[in-house]
Design a protein around this motif. Structure first.
Motif, short mmCIF file in Angstrom:
data_model
loop_
_atom_site.label_atom_id
_atom_site.label_comp_id
_atom_site.label_asym_id
_atom_site.label_seq_id
_atom_site.Cartn_x
_atom_site.Cartn_y
_atom_site.Cartn_z
N TYR A 221 -7.73 -1.34 -10.03
CA TYR A 221 -7.49 0.21 -9.59
C TYR A 221 -6.00 0.32 -9.05
CZ TYR A 221 -10.60 2.62 -12.91
OH TYR A 221 -11.62 3.03 -14.38
N ASN A 222 -6.24 -0.51 -8.14
CA ASN A 222 -5.82 -1.18 -6.47
C ASN A 222 -4.70 -2.03 -6.13
OD1 ASN A 222 -8.57 0.95 -6.24
ND2 ASN A 222 -6.06 1.92 -5.41
N TYR A 223 -4.95 -3.37 -6.29
CA TYR A 223 -4.90 -4.47 -6.18
C TYR A 223 -4.82 -5.19 -7.23
CZ TYR A 223 -5.99 -3.02 -1.49
OH TYR A 223 -6.32 -1.56 -0.12
N PRO B 95 -4.93 2.10 -0.52
CA PRO B 95 -4.26 1.48 -1.70
C PRO B 95 -3.96 2.05 -1.85
CG PRO B 95 -6.91 1.38 -1.32
CD PRO B 95 -6.25 2.52 -0.15
N SER B 96 -2.80 0.69 -3.35
CA SER B 96 -1.60 1.42 -3.77
C SER B 96 -2.07 2.28 -5.16
CB SER B 96 -0.80 0.45 -4.02
OG SER B 96 -0.13 -0.15 -3.58
N LEU B 97 -1.58 2.41 -5.97
CA LEU B 97 -2.58 2.99 -7.39
C LEU B 97 -1.84 2.76 -8.67
CD1 LEU B 97 -2.65 6.45 -6.12
CD2 LEU B 97 -4.38 5.69 -6.56
N SER B 98 -2.00 2.44 -9.57
CA SER B 98 -1.19 1.44 -10.31
C SER B 98 -1.35 2.35 -12.13
CB SER B 98 -2.01 -0.17 -11.18
OG SER B 98 -1.87 -1.16 -9.16
N LEU C 9 -11.60 -1.64 -7.12
CA LEU C 9 -10.66 -2.23 -5.89
C LEU C 9 -9.21 -2.65 -6.51
CD1 LEU C 9 -12.02 -1.40 -2.15
CD2 LEU C 9 -10.07 0.43 -2.79
N GLY D 271 0.38 -1.27 0.22
CA GLY D 271 0.39 0.39 0.15
C GLY D 271 0.44 1.73 0.02
#
Length: 432
Positions: free
Chosen positions: A195-197, A158-161, A192, A141
């Motif tokens: 875009y994030n996980y 959450p991480s950004l991709s 989520l 994250g």
């Protein structure tokens, strides 16, 4: 002011409540704010009074009705199975109608409804993320470098991709002809995971490839509408659900199933879409939602019941890293799914059950994660303690909302356990 005939029939639910109190011990908000007002029977009583015109829907009432986590624990234990979560969702629509919805929530719902705009915003956000966020590769994250509105310094987000899951794969991924078992599944990825996980969707694709199953990735899918539904933004819910149903109808007859690797999204599509249309007197759309739901499955549910995946996993090696499983509210309580992910994890990972895997993690939706985050924090602390007691290397749940909440709860409590979706762990086991 709304006329009585325009108000959802809360009184019928209130009349059916026998005040037995079984809902009190399991209620997530009552566990962290032990006030009868913020309890299921308290909510129901107040809604009955609102129906009769004895309770004004003022800011105090707004604050009370926005304090429910919608965990469905009360529904699970109620002798009359009263739909407390549903009536809270309906009164939030009245709250939104009277007070409006905060601008930042409207922005979120707009972006979830318009994928191309969201894609651009995510790419634009990456340009500035290093200024405000610091990557945590272990926890998976981004930590806030400093405090800003509704986000404290150090909070794990959450991480950004750079590229979303939907933009990372072709629409069709076909199994080799000589190995193809004539099974075709569609994937609904969830926002989520999109875009994030990204590891969730990537793992599901790898698993389906291992099983030689044809994959269809519908590129025009929208958000399931859950964030807007739980907030009372019924205009957004109606647009997204109708658009999704019309789109799904165009290809569902050509698919054996649509897999959703998210508890909240699958519960929304399988259960809440029909409920929404029923409560808002749209019988045609209710019937169409019901038809679509026939082919909707949580990913581990379908994989465990319809493929030889469990047997394949038994031929692989085992890991030393143990796993404890958290049961998302929208998986076990709403859909009855809890054995399937464990069945698929057990062949390769030592499983250690926490003291209460059913206890809500405390995610609670957009409002709970923003202006009422202090409640989410309180709900997350006992869950983090339970996970710590297991000494497990991983905590797993097929729900990215739980991932957001539990990752931060573990981060705040300085617990080393890392969150992984079961599909990520299963895909890793297949590589052994």
């Amino acid at each position: 002011m709304k006329r009585v005939e325009d108000i959802f029939n809360f009184q019928a639910i209130a009349d059916d409540c026998v005040k037995c109190g079984k809902c009190i011990p399991v209620c997530t908000i009552h566990q962290v704010n032990s006030d009868e007002v913020t309890s299921p029977r308290g909510f129901i009583d107040l809604l009955g009074e609102y129906q009769q015109g004895n309770l004004e829907l003022d800011k105090t009432a707004k604050n009370i009705f926005e304090s429910c986590f919608l965990c469905t624990n009360c529904v699970d234990v109620c002798p009359n199975t009263l739909p407390t979560d549903m009536v809270i969702e309906e009164v939030r629509a009245d709250i939104a109608d009277k007070f409006g919805i905060a601008w930042y929530k409207r922005v979120i719902f707009y972006l979830l409804e318009h994928r191309k705009v969201m894609d651009f915003v995510m790419k634009f956000g990456l340009m500035f993320k290093t200024c405000a966020l610091q990557e945590d590769k272990v926890k998976g994250g981004e930590r806030a470098r400093f405090s800003f509105p509704m986000v404290k310094k150090g909070r794990l987000l959450p991480s950004l991709s750079r590229v979303s899951f939907l933009n990372s794969y072709p629409e069709e991924i076909l199994a080799p002809k000589q190995k193809r078992p004539n099974i075709r599944v569609a994937l609904f990825i969830g926002c989520l995971a999109n875009y994030n996980y990204l590891g969730i969707g990537e793992s599901l694709v790898e698993i389906l490839k291992e099983l030689n199953i044809d994959i269809f990735i519908p590129k025009e899918q929208q958000c399931c509408g859950a964030p807007a539904y739980f907030t009372g933004a019924i205009d957004s819910v109606e647009r997204m659900t109708k658009a999704n149903i019309e789109y799904f109808e165009s290809f569902m007859n050509e698919c054996d199933a649509m897999l959703i690797p998210e508890a909240t999204c699958s519960a929304m599509v399988k259960h809440d879409w029909q409920l929404f249309f029923k409560n808002h007197n749209m019988p045609e759309w209710e019937a169409r939602a019901k038809k679509v739901a026939e082919k909707i499955f949580m990913a581990t549910e379908w994989l465990d019941n319809n493929t030889p995946l469990q047997e394949i996993l038994k031929t692989k090696g085992t890991f030393d890293t143990s796993v404890t499983y958290h049961d998302p509210c929208h998986a076990k309580k709403v859909q009855g799914i809890y054995k399937e992910p464990r069945n698929l994890l057990a062949p390769n990972y030592p499983m250690v059950e926490m003291s209460n895997s059913d206890r809500c993690c405390g995610f609670g939706g957009v409002t709970m994660q923003t202006e009422k985050f202090h409640f989410a924090e309180l709900a997350g602390k006992p869950k983090a303690a339970m996970i710590k007691e297991t000494k497990a290397h991983y905590v797993s749940a097929e729900c990215s909302a739980c991932r957001v909440q539990l990752s931060e709860a573990l981060n705040s409590a300085e617990v080393e356990t890392v969150f992984k979706n079961p599909l990520e762990l299963i895909a890793e086991a297949l590589k052994k």
